[in-house]
Design an enzyme around this catalytic site. Sequence first.
Site, PDB file in Angstrom:
ATOM      1  N   HIS A  92      -3.497   7.038   2.902  1.00 20.19           N
ATOM      2  CA  HIS A  92      -3.899   5.741   2.357  1.00 20.19           C
ATOM      3  C   HIS A  92      -5.267   5.377   2.930  1.00 20.19           C
ATOM      4  CE1 HIS A  92      -4.091   1.646   1.191  1.00 20.19           C
ATOM      5  NE2 HIS A  92      -3.804   1.155   2.372  1.00 20.19           N
ATOM      6  N   CYS A 130       0.820  -1.222   0.000  1.00 17.35           N
ATOM      7  CA  CYS A 130       0.000   0.000   0.000  1.00 17.35           C
ATOM      8  C   CYS A 130       0.847   1.263   0.000  1.00 17.35           C
ATOM      9  CB  CYS A 130      -0.920   0.020   1.215  1.00 17.35           C
ATOM     10  SG  CYS A 130      -1.901  -1.461   1.366  1.00 17.35           S
ATOM     11  N   ASN A 180     -10.154  -0.393   0.089  1.00 16.27           N
ATOM     12  CA  ASN A 180      -8.689  -0.322   0.137  1.00 16.27           C
ATOM     13  C   ASN A 180      -8.144  -0.792  -1.215  1.00 16.27           C
ATOM     14  OD1 ASN A 180      -5.953  -0.731   0.574  1.00 16.27           O
ATOM     15  ND2 ASN A 180      -6.225  -1.649   2.594  1.00 16.27           N
TER      16      ASN A 180
HETATM   17  O1  UT7 Z   1      -3.791  -1.351   3.685  1.00 19.37           O
HETATM   18  C1  UT7 Z   1      -2.773  -1.985   4.361  1.00 19.37           C
HETATM   19  C2  UT7 Z   1      -2.867  -1.889   5.804  1.00 19.37           C
HETATM   20  N1  UT7 Z   1      -4.098  -2.485   6.270  1.00 19.37           N
HETATM   21  C3  UT7 Z   1      -4.746  -1.906   7.227  1.00 19.37           C
HETATM   22  O2  UT7 Z   1      -4.361  -0.852   7.660  1.00 19.37           O
HETATM   23  C4  UT7 Z   1      -5.926  -2.630   7.818  1.00 19.37           C
HETATM   24  C5  UT7 Z   1      -5.937  -2.412   9.311  1.00 19.37           C
HETATM   25  N2  UT7 Z   1      -7.001  -3.128   9.987  1.00 19.37           N
HETATM   26  C6  UT7 Z   1      -8.288  -2.835   9.898  1.00 19.37           C
HETATM   27  O3  UT7 Z   1      -8.685  -1.989   9.131  1.00 19.37           O
HETATM   28  C7  UT7 Z   1      -9.230  -3.538  10.841  1.00 19.37           C
HETATM   29  O4  UT7 Z   1      -8.476  -4.247  11.788  1.00 19.37           O
HETATM   30  C8  UT7 Z   1     -10.227  -4.498  10.133  1.00 19.37           C
HETATM   31  C9  UT7 Z   1     -11.279  -3.687   9.380  1.00 19.37           C
HETATM   32  C10 UT7 Z   1      -9.490  -5.410   9.196  1.00 19.37           C
HETATM   33  C11 UT7 Z   1     -10.956  -5.325  11.171  1.00 19.37           C
HETATM   34  O5  UT7 Z   1     -11.609  -4.473  12.118  1.00 19.37           O
HETATM   35  P1  UT7 Z   1     -11.388  -4.712  13.691  1.00 19.37           P
HETATM   36  O6  UT7 Z   1     -12.257  -3.753  14.364  1.00 19.37           O
HETATM   37  O7  UT7 Z   1      -9.920  -4.644  13.970  1.00 19.37           O
HETATM   38  O8  UT7 Z   1     -11.954  -6.150  13.888  1.00 19.37           O
HETATM   39  P2  UT7 Z   1     -11.229  -7.445  14.466  1.00 19.37           P
HETATM   40  O9  UT7 Z   1     -10.293  -8.002  13.449  1.00 19.37           O
HETATM   41  O10 UT7 Z   1     -10.701  -7.143  15.841  1.00 19.37           O
HETATM   42  O11 UT7 Z   1     -12.463  -8.381  14.597  1.00 19.37           O
HETATM   43  C12 UT7 Z   1     -13.542  -8.055  15.475  1.00 19.37           C
HETATM   44  C13 UT7 Z   1     -14.641  -9.074  15.249  1.00 19.37           C
HETATM   45  C14 UT7 Z   1     -14.145 -10.520  15.243  1.00 19.37           C
HETATM   46  O12 UT7 Z   1     -15.130 -11.316  15.870  1.00 19.37           O
HETATM   47  P3  UT7 Z   1     -14.942 -11.841  17.373  1.00 19.37           P
HETATM   48  O13 UT7 Z   1     -13.642 -12.606  17.344  1.00 19.37           O
HETATM   49  O14 UT7 Z   1     -14.861 -10.596  18.195  1.00 19.37           O
HETATM   50  O15 UT7 Z   1     -16.150 -12.657  17.587  1.00 19.37           O
HETATM   51  C15 UT7 Z   1     -14.081 -10.854  13.783  1.00 19.37           C
HETATM   52  O16 UT7 Z   1     -14.239 -12.229  13.537  1.00 19.37           O
HETATM   53  O17 UT7 Z   1     -15.248  -8.853  13.966  1.00 19.37           O
HETATM   54  C16 UT7 Z   1     -15.257 -10.088  13.244  1.00 19.37           C
HETATM   55  N3  UT7 Z   1     -15.161  -9.803  11.835  1.00 19.37           N
HETATM   56  C17 UT7 Z   1     -16.246  -9.615  11.050  1.00 19.37           C
HETATM   57  N4  UT7 Z   1     -17.558  -9.640  11.324  1.00 19.37           N
HETATM   58  C18 UT7 Z   1     -18.394  -9.388  10.295  1.00 19.37           C
HETATM   59  C19 UT7 Z   1     -14.056  -9.663  11.073  1.00 19.37           C
HETATM   60  N5  UT7 Z   1     -14.385  -9.382   9.795  1.00 19.37           N
HETATM   61  C20 UT7 Z   1     -15.738  -9.356   9.755  1.00 19.37           C
HETATM   62  C21 UT7 Z   1     -16.671  -9.117   8.732  1.00 19.37           C
HETATM   63  N6  UT7 Z   1     -17.985  -9.134   9.052  1.00 19.37           N
HETATM   64  N7  UT7 Z   1     -16.293  -8.854   7.473  1.00 19.37           N
END
Ligand code: UT7
Length: 301
Positions: free
Chosen positions: A228, A88, A258
Site C-alpha cells: 500500500h 486502505c 495515497n
Molecule cells: O493509508 C492509511 C494509513 N496511513 C498511513 O499509513 C499514514 C502514516 N503516517 C504518515 O505517513 C506520516 O505520519 C505523515 C506523512 C502523515 C506525517 O509525517 P510525520 O513525519 O509523522 O510528521 P508528524 O505528524 O510527526 O509531524 C511533524 C511536523 C509537525 O510539526 P511540529 O509539531 O513538529 O512543529 C507537523 O505539524 O510536521 C508538521 N506537518 C507539516 N508541515 C508541513 C504536518 N503536516 C505538514 C505539512 N507540511 N503538510
Amino acid sequence: MVDTSDEWITSRTGIKERHIADKGVSCSDMAVEAIGRALDMAGCSREEIELLVVGTVTPDYRLPSTACVIQEKMGLPNAVGYDIASACTGFINGLSIVAPQIESGRYKKAVVVGAELLSSFTNYQDRNTCVLFGDAAGAAVVSGEEGESGIISTFMKSDGRMRELLWAEVGGAVNPYSPDFTYNGRDKIMMNGSDVFKVAVREMARAAQAVLEDAGVDPSQLAMVVPHQANIRIIDALAKRLSVDPERVYINIDKYGNTSAASIPLALDEANRAGMLKSGDYVLMVAFGGGLIWGSALVRW
Ligand code: UT7
C-alpha cells in the site's frame, strides 16, 4: 491552501503528484473504468462475473452499496455485488473474501475493485492529511483455473481499539449531519499520522511474514512486493524488515499519493503492464488502513 512546502511533502511522504477526479465523476465511475480494463485484459465477458467486491471508504451513497451502482452502470447481470469497509486494506480484504469462494467452486469468476474518491473526503484545510490523498480505482479479475498460478495465502487482522487514530467522526449514524452542528472537518478524514505510521510499519511486516510462513516461501523468493502506497518511509521500513531488495518493491506513491483501497491494484496493474511480472513469480501485496485493519496476500503470478 495550507502552510506546507513541496520539500516537506516530498521528504516526509515521497509524494510528488496526486490526481483529483473531475467534478461530477463518482467513485463508481472510476470503478467502472477500472473494471472494464481488467475484464478486457482477462478476456472475460460481463456475463461471466458472478461476484463483485468493492473496497471503498467513499461510496456513492450510504444506501445502496456502490457495488450495486457499478453493477447497474456496467451491466453485470449474473453477479452479486457488495462493498467492504476496510479502508486502505479494501483490495486485499476483497481478495481474501473472494479467494475461498473461487477455490470452493461457488463462483467461477469474480472482480475485486478498490475505488476511492478521496477528494470528496479530504479536509483541504488540514495540512496533516490534505497533502496525502488522491483519487483512483484499480480492479482485478479472479477466476478459478487449473495450474500453479493463483492466490496462495491471505492474512487479515484488525484492532478496533485504535479506530480513532484514523477516522471521520461525523456523517454516520452516531453523529449524523445536522444543520445545528459545526463540523470543522470532522466529517472528513482525520488522522494521527505518527501513531498510525508506527503501527503500520510493525503490522505490515507481520502480515507479510504471516503469508510467507503460511506458504513456506522465503522473502528472497519474492519477485515483487506491492505495498500500500501511504508513505515512502513506511515502504522503505517494510522492505528493510523483510530484508527485501528495494528494487523488488514497487513504488508509485510519487505519482498518485495515497489512494487508499485503489493503491495496490493501481501499482499491480502498472507493474504488470510494464512487463515486470512473469508467470510463476511470487508477488506479495500488503496493506494497512483505518480501522485499524491490515492484511496481506501472496500470489503466484
Ligand atoms: O493509508 C492509511 C494509513 N496511513 C498511513 O499509513 C499514514 C502514516 N503516517 C504518515 O505517513 C506520516 O505520519 C505523515 C506523512 C502523515 C506525517 O509525517 P510525520 O513525519 O509523522 O510528521 P508528524 O505528524 O510527526 O509531524 C511533524 C511536523 C509537525 O510539526 P511540529 O509539531 O513538529 O512543529 C507537523 O505539524 O510536521 C508538521 N506537518 C507539516 N508541515 C508541513 C504536518 N503536516 C505538514 C505539512 N507540511 N503538510
